[in-house]
Design an enzyme around this catalytic site. Structure first.
Site, PDB file in Angstrom:
ATOM      1  N   TYR A 154      12.754  31.121   5.636  1.00 35.08           N
ATOM      2  CA  TYR A 154      11.479  31.755   5.987  1.00 35.08           C
ATOM      3  C   TYR A 154      11.380  32.020   7.492  1.00 35.08           C
ATOM      4  CZ  TYR A 154       9.353  30.823   1.396  1.00 35.08           C
ATOM      5  OH  TYR A 154       9.048  30.813   0.058  1.00 35.08           O
ATOM      6  N   LYS A 156       0.840  -1.205   0.000  1.00 35.04           N
ATOM      7  CA  LYS A 156       0.000   0.000   0.000  1.00 35.04           C
ATOM      8  C   LYS A 156       0.871   1.251   0.000  1.00 35.04           C
ATOM      9  CE  LYS A 156      -0.348  -0.336   5.057  1.00 35.04           C
ATOM     10  NZ  LYS A 156      -1.176  -0.865   6.160  1.00 35.04           N
TER      11      LYS A 156
HETATM   12  C1  PLP Z   1      -0.346  -1.813   6.915  1.00 36.39           C
HETATM   13  C2  PLP Z   1      -0.883  -3.104   7.405  1.00 36.39           C
HETATM   14  C3  PLP Z   1      -0.029  -4.230   7.570  1.00 36.39           C
HETATM   15  C4  PLP Z   1       1.472  -4.149   7.434  1.00 36.39           C
HETATM   16  O1  PLP Z   1       2.033  -3.779   8.689  1.00 36.39           O
HETATM   17  P1  PLP Z   1       3.611  -3.673   8.897  1.00 36.39           P
HETATM   18  O2  PLP Z   1       3.741  -3.273  10.328  1.00 36.39           O
HETATM   19  O3  PLP Z   1       4.101  -2.634   7.962  1.00 36.39           O
HETATM   20  O4  PLP Z   1       4.181  -5.018   8.605  1.00 36.39           O
HETATM   21  C5  PLP Z   1      -0.616  -5.449   7.896  1.00 36.39           C
HETATM   22  N1  PLP Z   1      -1.950  -5.559   8.081  1.00 36.39           N
HETATM   23  C6  PLP Z   1      -2.787  -4.503   7.965  1.00 36.39           C
HETATM   24  C7  PLP Z   1      -4.240  -4.696   8.208  1.00 36.39           C
HETATM   25  C8  PLP Z   1      -2.281  -3.229   7.650  1.00 36.39           C
HETATM   26  O5  PLP Z   1      -3.110  -2.190   7.574  1.00 36.39           O
END
Ligand code: PLP
Length: 368
Positions: free
Chosen positions: A264, A38
């Site tokens: 800034y 993702k």
């Molecule tokens: C993002 C996510 C993961 C991955 O978690 P990590 O800590 O990056 O391994 C696994 N399961 C779900 C439901 C997630 O949202």
């Protein structure tokens, strides 16, 4: 690796392979692995990462939203893709691109069944998401009868998986809470399993779950951050290799006189004669303002240089007073030579947030 001539995020597929093999070595051979890709594969390059993981033999993918899954399909990814947080307006895209929706509420279940029936689907795979204490998404104990009845009434969908998510698998002070989640997961899934004529895949662990709760690996694990080189603990980070390295270059060097300001709102005032360097990346590239005002530093010719003043939208300035450097020299913000976890921690955040924030404006360079 070559020298940067502009701001670039290098994606090292060898490091990905190393991390994949390390995480696999923690699993029994029959446990499947779901690669979580993702958010552009945690800010890297989802298509390049997914293709490499497919070659390595990953079993499943997960994305957060439908569009991310559609993009992977358009890039030729063929393994199953679980959409963790689908919206009912996207069910047509889900089915059109053979994506697997996570079903987490009565509302989503009811609407997906109606959609699948209307499209005359049979046994369309779904994963059921159970809430075991995270209180984000998922069915509660009181919903289970509804779920079982709904499943009995339709042939349009099939439960391919049943999963839940740890709230604090990286925090061993929360061990008893996590064990409680594990127990609740087993209890809730048992209520569904006993009504099904087939056996879905059970999965619970994220990366820290894999490392800290081997008793919870079940049929499959979901790993994100570990694949990208972070294990949420120094002793795990040592075994993993960061996949992404953020490099930039020095655009200009200034001699700042005592009493002059930089940037800034004049948030850096030189207490003595100072040499500053300007880099071509800023908060629009994902180096947020929290990293400025000397909270964090970057690597210039092997030496640490603090980010001074407010980070601008497209640029930031560093203090290179005691560093032998020139315009055009390479600068490393984080990567193999310099920990992203440390860079993030110094500003009060975590590697997840830093690496997923590197914006799409930054060129990605894939290193095979
Ligand atoms: C993002 C996510 C993961 C991955 O978690 P990590 O800590 O990056 O391994 C696994 N399961 C779900 C439901 C997630 O949202």
């Amino acid at each position: 690796m070559s020298k940067a001539t502009e701001t670039v995020l290098e994606i090292d597929l060898k490091a990905l392979e190393h991390n994949y093999r390390y995480l696999r070595s923690k699993l029994s051979p029959k446990t499947k692995m779901m690669g979580v890709v993702k958010a552009f594969a945690y800010g890297s390059d989802a298509a390049a990462i997914a293709k490499k993981l497919e070659n390595l033999g990953i079993d499943f993918f997960a994305v957060a939203y439908t569009k991310e899954g559609v993009d992977l399909r358009k890039n030729g990814v063929t393994k199953p893709i679980l959409v963790l947080h689908p919206q009912s307006g996207n069910f047509n895209l889900i089915v059109e691109h053979c994506l697997t929706p996570a079903i987490y509420s009565k509302y989503v279940l009811e609407h997906f069944i109606a959609f699948a029936e209307e499209k005359q689907q049979q046994n369309y795979p779904i994963h059921l998401k159970l809430n075991t204490g995270f209180n984000r998404l998922g069915f509660a104990y009181d919903d289970i009868n509804y779920v079982n009845e709904a499943l009995k009434k339709t042939k349009s969908i099939k439960v391919e998986g049943i999963y839940s998510h740890f709230a604090a698998s990286e925090d061993l002070n929360e061990r008893s809470f996590s064990m409680g989640q594990l127990e609740q997961y087993l209890n809730l899934s048992a209520e569904i399993l006993k009504e099904l004529p087939y056996k879905p895949l059970q999965h619970l662990c994220n990366t820290s779950g894999i490392l800290n709760y081997p008793e919870a690996h079940f049929d499959m694990v979901r790993t994100g951050i570990g694949l990208y080189g972070f294990g949420n603990a120094p002793e795990q980070d040592e075994k993993l290799q960061p996949v992404a390295t953020l490099k930039s270059i020095i655009s200009q060097i200034h001699a700042i006189k005592k009493g002059e300001s930089v940037g800034y709102n004049r948030q850096f005032i030189a207490e003595k004669a100072t040499k500053s360097a300007t880099l071509p990346l800023g908060h629009a590239d994902g180096i947020n303002r929290i990293y400025g005002k000397e909270k964090t530093n970057v690597l210039v010719n092997g030496k640490l240089a603090p980010i001074i003043g407010n980070v601008c939208m497209d640029m930031l300035m560093i203090d290179v007073t005691n560093i032998d450097c020139q315009e055009g020299d390479e600068v490393i913000l984080f990567g193999k030579e310099k920990s992203a976890e440390d860079f993030a921690n110094k500003a009060g955040t975590i590697s997840y947030e830093l690496i997923t924030s590197i914006s799409q404006r930054v060129k990605r360079k894939i290193i095979e």
